[in-house]
Design an enzyme around this catalytic site. Structure first.
Site, PDB file in Angstrom:
ATOM      1  N   GLU A  13     -12.951  77.362   6.717  1.00 14.29           N
ATOM      2  CA  GLU A  13     -12.981  75.684   7.058  1.00 14.29           C
ATOM      3  C   GLU A  13     -12.106  75.139   5.873  1.00 14.29           C
ATOM      4  OE1 GLU A  13     -15.325  76.638  10.446  1.00 14.29           O
ATOM      5  OE2 GLU A  13     -15.328  77.416   8.350  1.00 14.29           O
ATOM      6  N   CYS A  60     -16.296  66.950  -4.045  1.00  9.91           N
ATOM      7  CA  CYS A  60     -15.130  67.766  -4.098  1.00  9.91           C
ATOM      8  C   CYS A  60     -15.331  68.499  -5.589  1.00  9.91           C
ATOM      9  CB  CYS A  60     -13.951  66.750  -4.375  1.00  9.91           C
ATOM     10  SG  CYS A  60     -12.528  67.663  -5.275  1.00  9.91           S
ATOM     11  N   CYS A  63     -12.208  67.654  -8.246  1.00  9.07           N
ATOM     12  CA  CYS A  63     -12.165  66.004  -8.903  1.00  9.07           C
ATOM     13  C   CYS A  63     -13.551  65.599  -9.090  1.00  9.07           C
ATOM     14  CB  CYS A  63     -11.519  65.383  -7.784  1.00  9.07           C
ATOM     15  SG  CYS A  63      -9.761  65.475  -7.532  1.00  9.07           S
ATOM     16  N   HIS A  67     -14.902  61.312  -9.486  1.00  9.54           N
ATOM     17  CA  HIS A  67     -15.567  60.809  -8.494  1.00  9.54           C
ATOM     18  C   HIS A  67     -16.832  60.009  -8.978  1.00  9.54           C
ATOM     19  CE1 HIS A  67     -13.925  61.251  -4.413  1.00  9.54           C
ATOM     20  NE2 HIS A  67     -13.612  62.533  -4.682  1.00  9.54           N
ATOM     21  N   ARG A 483      -4.791  63.857  -8.492  1.00 11.13           N
ATOM     22  CA  ARG A 483      -4.122  63.821  -7.409  1.00 11.13           C
ATOM     23  C   ARG A 483      -3.435  62.612  -6.772  1.00 11.13           C
ATOM     24  NH1 ARG A 483      -7.582  67.146  -7.655  1.00 11.13           N
ATOM     25  NH2 ARG A 483      -6.496  69.062  -7.825  1.00 11.13           N
ATOM     26  N   SER A 506      -6.104  62.188  -1.173  1.00 13.12           N
ATOM     27  CA  SER A 506      -5.479  62.841  -0.061  1.00 13.12           C
ATOM     28  C   SER A 506      -5.659  62.165   1.130  1.00 13.12           C
ATOM     29  CB  SER A 506      -6.389  64.098  -0.033  1.00 13.12           C
ATOM     30  OG  SER A 506      -5.971  65.217  -1.485  1.00 13.12           O
ATOM     31  N   CYS A 550      -5.757  70.162  -2.351  1.00  9.96           N
ATOM     32  CA  CYS A 550      -7.095  70.802  -2.963  1.00  9.96           C
ATOM     33  C   CYS A 550      -7.273  72.117  -3.002  1.00  9.96           C
ATOM     34  CB  CYS A 550      -8.456  69.942  -2.649  1.00  9.96           C
ATOM     35  SG  CYS A 550      -8.737  68.578  -3.437  1.00  9.96           S
ATOM     36  N   CYS A 553      -4.347  77.450   1.420  1.00 10.03           N
ATOM     37  CA  CYS A 553      -3.885  77.559   2.998  1.00 10.03           C
ATOM     38  C   CYS A 553      -3.460  78.734   3.207  1.00 10.03           C
ATOM     39  CB  CYS A 553      -2.609  76.502   3.190  1.00 10.03           C
ATOM     40  SG  CYS A 553      -2.912  74.933   2.558  1.00 10.03           S
TER      41      CYS A 553
END
Lengths: 571, 170
Positions: A13, A60, A63, A67, A483, A506, A550, A553
């Site tokens: 996921e 996350c 980051c 946050h 980012r 993002s 992040c 893939c």
């Protein structure tokens, strides 16, 4: 026509799926989908606002500290708290540490192997590699023996059949352009960066008490200074911080920047690829005279439209006509319907999943296709990130930013328009790391000077007690994550969180089309990108990685009917 | 950096729970570590709530001889099942080990290349799928926490079998 899908869904996921349409060797259309639902807003409702940072920090893993910073600022803004100078400095040190570590990791471990061919490094000449390395900088590890040992170890690793980190690359792809020896330097520094990064983050542990997920505090910072006391942050610990900072600066100046410039020199064609949107947004950060005075931030606040660097627009997070989130293509529903945009203070988080169950072959891009909402600034799609930050500073005539940007452009012999590209985005990340490496030294010196003069205060407790708060209030905390632009919005009612909304970088960059069909940054940046081998879409990976998404893939290649014909996993 | 009670001779062991406590059962690894009483362990054993720390966890992992990793996995097994695994390369990990640590396990391979990898024992707890944003464990997973806590406590008494070679890049 081919449809290429970049998607972690079938592997794990994840956050991001890219579908790109390729015609005549170039991308003609692209769709970006966030495939993991967020709903932190629901967890926060009804909680004590002073605790919010501890929850949002776990949204996350990369980051994490920013946050928390955005969260405490949001609450301070709502209640009307300003933090002492030492707290501002400590927060800036935490911020700088995060950026330096994150940018170096991004460059070497998440992006460099898009440009550096590991297999080619196996046949490099160690003597020649050493010669080249010595022209790049005076970093000590450049002997022929060092590169030869590394190469032997790398060969044994590859021969074992366990390529590990290197298993997923498109080695030998025609888009790799570096000489063998430069590839070997890249691999060496990939490994050195891994050793190096574990040290610099100790700054978070010292000032934040623990890592990962260091502590923050509404009204200041949760650390106490006492230069003589064993259990406080004392002279010994500060000396250790000084060493960590010096080592970090050394690595950035002698390894990261020389490598970046050397690699960029071989890939100047990428200064004309991947530009995408022509609008840029930065909230700015690193206050020097308090959060209320963004004109004194090291990274300034502003927006640029149509790449016109002569005009930087003001940005106001509280103006309900500026930042709005749309859901025309997102799996949410608003009370007012699918066409309205909502300012985050009025934000709603009602899920409305209408998509297929994973794994699926193709998204219904005419309808809703992402878990990300689509944020807009004055209804414009905006790119956020290192490039946006540097452009806003450049446009405002920031002397420090102009100096490092102009120096790099001159060295590479490219015009300022080269910045609007995949290469520009990757270069901007390195250049701002240089600046941050300077600024962290300034902040640390100022903190030490304060402490030496007896100024020890780290917390403003005046409004800690909720009985001092208004019955209802609202706030916004604007910040920057590595980012890009990050902001939290809060509404507080009866001392509890009534509404809490995050708009993360993002979301700006990776969001789906808006209600007018306008693409966001990832989608737009892929248009026109050449794809030499459809089975190995290295070029897509380069541009998407230049934004620093992040997660790792997996890439799948589909034919026009959506039939699965190839699968390659990429990091 | 996290504490300094470790004596020089004994092998250092890290019990590391990872996961996202905002996502229900996904955070089971963190719940297990929080259920442990660190003070009851000998000084060479350290417990760490790794949260979703990803690359930030490389430092604590690099500084010990053995890591006992506890994480959730969506592997199709009955929710609450626990497997003890001794992965070496990233490909040995259950490939549905959840999202937060993907970069971490990939980078572990780099440690093998550098000769600086700790011994890793993974306790993989099966969960049913990614959860809604809630902070509680599901009824099926709740009793598993004390069971896994006992397993990793016993594991921590077993010294690492490997001796780490010196890094080439340190």
């Amino acid at each position: 026509m081919t449809r290429i899908v970049v998607d972690p869904v079938t592997r794990i996921e994840g956050h991001l799926r890219i579908e790109a349409v390729v015609e005549g060797g170039k991308i003609t259309d692209a769709f970006s989908a966030g495939t993991m639902v967020r709903g932190i807003e629901k967890i926060l409702k009804g909680r004590d606002p002073r605790d919010a940072w501890a929850f949002v920090e776990r949204v996350c893993g990369v980051c994490t500290t920013v946050h928390a910073l955005a969260s405490v600022r949001t609450v301070e803004d709502a209640i009307g708290i300003s933090v002492p100078k030492n707290a501002e400095l400590v927060r800036n040190l935490m911020f700088c540490t995060q950026f330096i570590q994150d940018h170096v990791i991004h460059f070497y471990h998440l992006h460099a192997l898009d440009w550096v061919d590991v297999v080619s490094a196996l046949s490099a000449d160690p003597e020649e590699t050493s010669k080249i390395a010595r022209t790049l900088s005076n970093w000590p590890k450049t002997s022929p023996g060092y590169f030869s040992d590394l190469q032997k170890r790398l060969k044994a690793f590859v021969d074992s059949g366990q390529l590990g980190i290197f298993a997923n690359g498109y080695w030998g792809h025609p888009a790799f352009k570096l000489p063998k020896e430069v590839n070997l330097i890249g691999v060496a520094h990939y490994l050195e960066a891994l050793e190096w990064q574990k040290e610099v983050v100790k700054i978070h542990t010292i000032f934040g008490g623990k890592n990962p997920h260091p502590n923050y505090l509404v009204g200041g910072v949760p650390c106490s200074f006492n230069l003589e006391e064993v259990n406080a942050i004392n002279t010994e610990k500060l000396n250790f911080v000084a060493k960590l900072i010096n080592d970090a600066v050394d690595f950035v100046e002698k390894v990261y920047i020389p490598d970046l410039m050397a690699i960029a020199g071989f890939y100047k064609d990428w200064a004309a690829i991947g530009g995408g949107l022509s609008n840029y947004l930065a909230y700015g950060d690193l206050p020097t005279k308090g959060y209320a005075y963004p004109e004194y931030f090291k990274f300034q606040r502003g927006a640029i439209l149509d790449r016109d660097l002569t005009r930087v627009y003001d940005v106001n997070g509280k103006d309900e006509n500026e930042i709005k989130e749309y859901i025309a293509h997102s799996w949410y529903k608003y009370e007012g319907g699918d066409t309205v945009g909502l300012h985050p203070w009025k934000g709603e988080t009602e899920f409305n999943f209408t998509g297929p169950q994973p794994p699926y072959e193709q998204l219904n891009v005419e309808g809703k296709y992402s878990w990300l909402k689509t944020p807009r600034w004055k209804d414009n799609p905006m790119e956020v990130g290192p490039l946006a930050r540097l452009l806003v500073g450049y446009g405002k005539g920031n002397a420090e930013i102009k100096e490092v940007v102009d120096e790099a452009l001159k060295k590479l012999d490219v015009p300022v328009t080269a910045l609007f590209s995949t290469l520009g985005r990757t270069a901007a990340r390195g250049l701002e790391t240089r600046l941050i490496a300077r600024w962290i030294q300034e902040f640390f010196k100022e903190l030490q000077d304060n402490l030496k003069s007896g100024e020890m205060k780290t917390h403003n407790g005046e409004k800690w007690d909720p009985s001092t708060w208004p019955a209802e209030c609202e706030g916004v905390g604007l910040s920057e994550a590595p980012r890009g632009a990050l902001a939290h919005w809060i509404k507080i009612k009866d001392k509890k969180i009534e509404n809490y909304q995050l708009v993360v970088p993002s979301t700006w960059n990776a969001s789906p089309r808006d209600v007018n069909g306008k693409r966001s940054a990832y989608e737009e940046a892929l248009i026109g990108t050449p794809v030499a081998k459809e089975g190995e879409p290295l070029e897509i990976i380069r541009t998407i990685h230049s934004f620093d998404p992040c997660l790792a893939c997996a890439v799948h290649l589909y034919d026009p009917d959506g039939k699965h014909i190839h699968q390659v996993t990429v990091n | 950096m996290r504490k300094t009670k470790t004596s020089i001779d004994s092998p250092r062991i890290l019990i590391l729970g990872i996961g996202n406590v905002l996502m229900g059962d996904e955070g089971v690894g963190v719940h297990v570590v929080n259920a442990l009483d660190e003070a009851a362990f000998p000084p060479n054993v350290e417990c760490l709530d790794g949260g979703v720390g990803s690359f930030l966890l490389l430092e604590p992992m690099q500084s010990v001889d053995k890591v006992i990793l506890i994480d959730a996995t969506i592997d199709g097994q009955e929710p609450g099942s626990v497997r003890r695994l001794t992965p070496k390369f990233s490909t040995d990990y259950p490939n549905t080990l959840t999202a937060h640590d993907i970069g971490l396990k990939d980078l572990l391979d780099a440690f093998y290349l550098m000769g600086t990898a700790p011994e890793v024992v993974l306790y993989a707890v099966s969960i049913s799928g990614l959860q809604d944003m809630v902070m509680d464990l599901s009824p099926v997973l709740r009793p598993v926490v004390s069971k896994v806590a006992k397993m990793v406590t016993a594991e921590a008494a077993i010294p690492p079998v490997t001796v780490r070679s010196s890094p080439i890049c340190a």
